[in-house]
Write an enzyme that holds these catalytic residues in place. Structure first.
Site, short mmCIF file in Angstrom:
data_model
loop_
_atom_site.label_atom_id
_atom_site.label_comp_id
_atom_site.label_asym_id
_atom_site.label_seq_id
_atom_site.Cartn_x
_atom_site.Cartn_y
_atom_site.Cartn_z
N CYS A 6 0.83 -1.21 0.00
CA CYS A 6 0.00 0.00 0.00
C CYS A 6 0.87 1.26 0.00
O CYS A 6 1.58 1.53 0.96
CB CYS A 6 -0.91 -0.05 1.23
SG CYS A 6 -1.75 1.49 1.63
N CYS B 299 0.14 3.77 2.79
CA CYS B 299 0.61 3.20 4.06
C CYS B 299 2.10 3.47 4.23
O CYS B 299 2.55 3.81 5.34
CB CYS B 299 0.35 1.69 4.10
SG CYS B 299 -1.38 1.21 3.96
#
Length: 102
Positions: free
Chosen positions: A27, A30
């Site tokens: 991600c 993230c």
């Protein structure tokens, strides 16, 4: 920051103010959030514990928290969710987010 799993999750979040970051290795947002969370943890020191949960490895915890998008952040006080947010957050926004639980 420590990655926690279903084996130690309840123990880690049961006391004090805890920020849990639900993330995945793949991600992008993230990855962008990780250094921001590290700064946040340093600024709050002992007043805040910051942990990460990998949604690919611990889907059970993610499901319990009804995580539908990552990164998802949950603020817990003594094991109870007091606030949550999704997506990348700047440091100032995260400081206000954490202060909402103090």
């Amino acid at each position: 920051m420590e990655i926690i799993t279903k084996e130690n999750f309840k123990e880690k979040v049961s006391e004090g103010l805890v920020l849990v970051d639900f993330f995945a290795d793949w991600c992008g947002p993230c990855k962008m959030l990780a250094p921001v969370l590290e700064k946040l943890a340093r600024e709050f020191g002992d007043d805040l514990k910051v942990y990460k949960v990998n949604v690919d490895n611990d889907m059970e915890i993610a499901s319990t928290f009804k995580v539908v998008s990552i990164p998802s952040l949950f603020l817990l006080k003594d094991g109870i969710v007091v606030n949550s947010t999704m997506g990348f957050q700047k440091l100032d926004a995260l400081k206000e987010f954490v202060k909402s639980g103090l």
